[in-house]
Each structure stands twice: as C-alpha cells, then as structure tokens.
Design an enzyme around this catalytic site. Structure first.
Site, PDB file in Angstrom:
ATOM      1  N   ASP A  73       0.758  -1.226   0.018  1.00 33.93           N
ATOM      2  CA  ASP A  73       0.252  -0.081  -0.047  1.00 33.93           C
ATOM      3  C   ASP A  73       0.943   1.190  -0.028  1.00 33.93           C
ATOM      4  O   ASP A  73       1.622   1.477   0.812  1.00 33.93           O
ATOM      5  CB  ASP A  73      -1.055  -0.086   1.279  1.00 33.93           C
ATOM      6  CG  ASP A  73      -1.638   1.011   1.135  1.00 33.93           C
ATOM      7  OD1 ASP A  73      -2.940   1.165   0.668  1.00 33.93           O
ATOM      8  OD2 ASP A  73      -1.504   2.250   1.876  1.00 33.93           O
ATOM      9  N   TYR A  78       2.597  10.111  -0.066  1.00 33.69           N
ATOM     10  CA  TYR A  78       3.511   9.453   0.777  1.00 33.69           C
ATOM     11  C   TYR A  78       4.949   9.809   0.137  1.00 33.69           C
ATOM     12  O   TYR A  78       6.133   9.802   0.715  1.00 33.69           O
ATOM     13  CB  TYR A  78       3.543   8.086   0.888  1.00 33.69           C
ATOM     14  CG  TYR A  78       2.183   7.500   1.621  1.00 33.69           C
ATOM     15  CD1 TYR A  78       1.412   8.389   2.338  1.00 33.69           C
ATOM     16  CD2 TYR A  78       1.737   5.910   1.244  1.00 33.69           C
ATOM     17  CE1 TYR A  78       0.236   7.875   2.725  1.00 33.69           C
ATOM     18  CE2 TYR A  78       0.619   5.756   1.910  1.00 33.69           C
ATOM     19  CZ  TYR A  78      -0.083   6.609   2.538  1.00 33.69           C
ATOM     20  OH  TYR A  78      -1.307   6.222   3.074  1.00 33.69           O
ATOM     21  N   LYS A 103      -2.791   5.793  -4.321  1.00 35.79           N
ATOM     22  CA  LYS A 103      -3.770   6.753  -4.302  1.00 35.79           C
ATOM     23  C   LYS A 103      -3.797   8.085  -4.813  1.00 35.79           C
ATOM     24  O   LYS A 103      -2.550   8.735  -4.831  1.00 35.79           O
ATOM     25  CB  LYS A 103      -4.319   7.284  -2.587  1.00 35.79           C
ATOM     26  CG  LYS A 103      -4.299   5.715  -1.749  1.00 35.79           C
ATOM     27  CD  LYS A 103      -4.232   5.965  -0.272  1.00 35.79           C
ATOM     28  CE  LYS A 103      -4.171   4.800   0.530  1.00 35.79           C
ATOM     29  NZ  LYS A 103      -2.612   4.417   0.614  1.00 35.79           N
ATOM     30  N   HIS A 136      -7.693   9.522  -2.137  1.00 31.89           N
ATOM     31  CA  HIS A 136      -7.181   9.499  -0.945  1.00 31.89           C
ATOM     32  C   HIS A 136      -8.240  10.249   0.024  1.00 31.89           C
ATOM     33  O   HIS A 136      -8.271   9.764   1.429  1.00 31.89           O
ATOM     34  CB  HIS A 136      -6.125  10.234  -0.763  1.00 31.89           C
ATOM     35  CG  HIS A 136      -5.175   9.810   0.254  1.00 31.89           C
ATOM     36  ND1 HIS A 136      -3.460   9.730  -0.014  1.00 31.89           N
ATOM     37  CD2 HIS A 136      -5.143   9.394   1.593  1.00 31.89           C
ATOM     38  CE1 HIS A 136      -3.061   9.276   1.168  1.00 31.89           C
ATOM     39  NE2 HIS A 136      -3.962   9.240   2.178  1.00 31.89           N
TER      40      HIS A 136
END
Length: 339
Positions: A73, A78, A103, A136
């Site tokens: 994931d 990120y 996402k 997200h």
C-alpha cells in the site's frame, strides 16, 4: 540408462525443486488470507503500509516481499512510490504476484488532472497497471503542481466535486490503467451519494479502523454494499504522529489484547491484526524493521469468535486522524469518533 553424471544432475534438480516448493509453501503460509473484491480479484488481507520513512522504503519493501507479503500500500502523497518500485525490483518477486494499492492526491481532483496523476504514479511504480486506485480524501485542494497549495500559509481548497473526480477514475478502469477503484476517508453520507451518482461500486474503502475505533455499524454497511474495507492505523495510536490519545496507553499494550495473545502465543499487535482479518478486512501495518515486518505477518491467524467479541468490547470510539481544520473539510460528520 542414465549415466552417473545424469543421475547426479537429476538428483540435484530434484533437491532444488523440493527446496523451491518448500519456499513456496512457507511464503503462501505467511500471506494466506485473502478476500475477493467485487471485481473478482483477490486481495491479500495482510498488506504492507509505506506511509512515512520515504528513504527507508526500498529496503522495507524488499524485506516485506522476501518475508511473504504480496500486498503493498502506497500513495502519491507519501512520496514512496519510487521506493516501492525499487524494493519490488530488488526482491525478484514477479509483478504479477503483487497487489499494489496507490492513491490520488487532493491537488489532482479536477477531472482533467486525474489521468495525469495516475500516469505519474504508474511511471514511479514502474508498472503498466495499478491493482487498486483510491481517492485518498473526498476533499479537493486547488489545482496545482504543489501537493499542498498554500496562500498565507493556509491550504487553498478547490471546487472539484468528488463525484466528478470519481467518474474520471472510472474511465481509468476501461483504459486498463487500473484494475479497481475505491475511496478513502469518506463519511457514510458521502459514500451513499457516491453510490447513487456513479456507475462503479467502490471495490474498497480504506479508513482508520482498530479495536479503539471499531465502527461496527459502518462495517456492516460496507458488507451490505459489497465494498471491501482496508484498515489503516490498525495499531491505533502506536504512531508518534498521533498526539491525540497518547495519554491513554498504547492500543497494542491493552491488557485484553495481551491476555488473548497468551492463548495463541501472540503479542498485542498480532492480535489487533487478527481481529481485522476476522472481520474479512485488509490490514496494512507499517514497519522498517525486518523482525517486526516478519512478526506482523504472523498476525494472520484465526481468532475464536468469543475473542473477536471481547476485542469488539474495547471500542472507545476514539479517532486519531482528523485533518478537518487544515484541509478545510469537515470529515467523518456522521461516523464514530467525531467530536
């Protein structure tokens, strides 16, 4: 008749075959639990989270895949997609064996920006498809190349409607760029509206869920609609970024989890993961420590029904992640844990 050399070669090949078969059995035993999405695809119930520690993710993903994880994931925000790609390449595990979730970030909610955003993720992940692509958050930021477009030190919000954003994501499925789409951090009302106004039922909803925020009713709603749940922050307040709840003790140290763990020879963290799996949910713990990465996989075991019920009783309706103020959007208005 085989020569001695041929016999030795055959024997050696047999040993190699047994060794490989044994490795395969061990690996599948680690990551054995899966669920079927409404697309028909299988999603491993223990996934590997890559939020934070951007520089450590290549090694972390490498160790995770070598240990037996097959569900990774990540997310655009990120900054770990390149590290995930490098870890996959280093591991030698075929792409076809790995379930990758990433996402769409808030600055790319405008329908004209969605495909460009997924193309950027595909490039960084070094893959030609994504198994599961999630919105997200339902909240749009202003269209920008900046992940957090700001004015006067405040995030600039956008005017894109999450329904229109999702409709643009639907087109990615028909183009083969993503195999399934879903959402993250939606309220019940937001999800209900999405179901009414779009064509593809989300394959999954990723949300904060753990024994201190069980959301049992919301989970049942998802089951009734055929929407898989992925639990993020499955250890609750174990992450130092969550200042809320730090004065109540770590969820993974809860005496109930510890007591149940003794019965199975497991620790509190592994019991928390097994609780999510007992619900049929994916859980995505994160770690950069090889020993803990492996230990988290051992949370894939079956709890007795009575123990699941005991853990259900720990629910404090305690939510640790709510960026409503900074994102300019009132999240979770009809869900447990909203103050």
């Amino acid at each position: 008749m085989l020569s001695r050399t041929s016999k030795n070669s055959t024997s050696r090949l047999s040993q190699i075959s047994r060794h490989i078969t044994g490795q395969t059995r061990t690996m599948s035993a680690y990551n054995k639990s899966t669920a079927k999405l409404n697309t028909g695809a299988e999603i491993p119930l223990i996934g590997f989270g890559t939020w934070q520690d951007k520089g450590a993710q290549e090694e972390a993903v490498y160790h995770a895949l070598r240990a037996g994880y097959r569900h990774i994931d990540t997310a655009r925000i990120y900054g770990t997609e390149p590290g995930v790609a490098a870890g996959i390449e280093k591991s030698g595990v075929p792409r076809s064996e790995i379930f990758i979730t990433t996402k769409l970030w808030n600055n790319s909610h405008h329908p004209d920006d969605v495909e460009k955003a997924v193309d950027a993720s595909l490039k960084d992940l070094k893959t030609d498809y994504i198994d599961l692509y999630l919105m997200h958050w339902p909240s749009p930021f202003a269209r920008s190349d900046q992940l957090f477009p700001k004015k006067d030190d405040k995030i600039q919000t956008g005017d894109s409607d999450y329904v229109d954003t999702y409709k643009a994501m639907e087109k990615l499925v028909s183009k083969g760029k993503v195999r399934a789409i879903g959402i993250s951090n939606f309220s019940k009302a937001e999800l209900e509206r999405l179901l009414k106004e779009t064509s593809i039922v989300p394959a999954a909803h990723q949300l904060e869920m753990h024994p201190y925020l069980a959301q049992l009713d919301f989970a049942e709603f998802h089951k009734s609609k055929g929407i898989h749940i992925t639990q993020y922050s499955p250890f609750g307040n174990s992450n130092e970024i969550y200042t809320k709840g730090q004065d109540i003790g770590k969820l993974i140290d809860d005496p109930v989890l510890a007591e149940i763990g003794k019965k199975y020879g497991k620790n509190g963290a592994q019991v928390a993961l097994a609780w999510g799996i007992a619900k049929g949910h994916s859980v995505i713990p994160k770690s950069k420590t090889p020993t803990r990465i492996k230990a988290n996989l051992e949370g894939d075991f079956k709890l007795d029904a009575e123990d699941v019920k005991k853990i259900d009783g720990l629910d404090k309706k305690l939510r640790f992640n709510d960026p409503s103020e900074s994102f300019g959007w009132d999240f979770y208005t009809d869900l447990d844990g909203k103050k």
